[in-house]
Design a protein around this motif. Structure first.
Motif, PDB file in Angstrom:
ATOM      1  N   ASN A  72       0.736  -1.272  -0.166  1.00 14.54           N
ATOM      2  CA  ASN A  72       0.458   0.233   0.298  1.00 14.54           C
ATOM      3  C   ASN A  72       1.118   1.067   0.204  1.00 14.54           C
ATOM      4  OD1 ASN A  72      -2.092  -1.452   0.636  1.00 14.54           O
ATOM      5  ND2 ASN A  72      -2.017  -1.330   2.463  1.00 14.54           N
TER       6      ASN A  72
ATOM      7  N   GLN B 242       2.347   4.726  -1.427  1.00 10.49           N
ATOM      8  CA  GLN B 242       2.066   6.119  -1.668  1.00 10.49           C
ATOM      9  C   GLN B 242       2.985   6.727  -2.021  1.00 10.49           C
ATOM     10  OE1 GLN B 242      -0.891   8.221   0.711  1.00 10.49           O
ATOM     11  NE2 GLN B 242      -3.016   6.490   0.165  1.00 10.49           N
ATOM     12  N   ARG B 243       3.366   7.269  -3.358  1.00  9.82           N
ATOM     13  CA  ARG B 243       5.155   7.588  -3.397  1.00  9.82           C
ATOM     14  C   ARG B 243       5.337   9.238  -2.691  1.00  9.82           C
ATOM     15  NH1 ARG B 243       7.876   7.096  -8.643  1.00  9.82           N
ATOM     16  NH2 ARG B 243      10.057   8.810  -8.435  1.00  9.82           N
TER      17      ARG B 243
END
Length: 103
Positions: free
Chosen positions: A52, A54-55
């Motif tokens: 999960n 997130q950049r």
């Protein structure tokens, strides 16, 4: 000529070493431990820590004057302090220890 007799500290050390040697020999036991295998096999499930992910996305860069004006318009540092206090639970905290009738 007679051989010198050992001094008391030397005699004590020799006796203690002999006792230590004998006690380690007696400490061995004949009980053999059995390794039990589990009756049911355990199924392991792999879950990646990055599943999960997130950049990071940087916010837009503004001029320092515009940033300062924005902070001033929302109420300055007090607005940020208020946000932090509002995020905590509204429940009043009770003291862990009440001494006598004092609170």
């Amino acid at each position: 000529m007679y051989p010198k007799s050992p001094k008391p500290p030397q005699l004590t050390a020799a006796v203690l070493l002999a006792c230590l040697h004998w006690s380690s020999a007696w400490a061995q036991n004949d009980i053999k431990l059995e390794v039990r295998t589990p009756e049911k096999s355990v199924e392991l499930i792999y879950q990646s820590s990055f599943e999960n992910y997130q950049r990071y996305s940087a916010s837009t860069v503004q001029s320092w004057k515009q940033s300062n004006d924005t902070v001033k318009d929302i109420g300055g540092w007090r607005a940020y302090a208020k946000e932090i206090t509002q995020d905590t639970d509204a429940k009043p905290s009770t003291p862990a220890h009440i001494h006598g009738g004092h609170q």
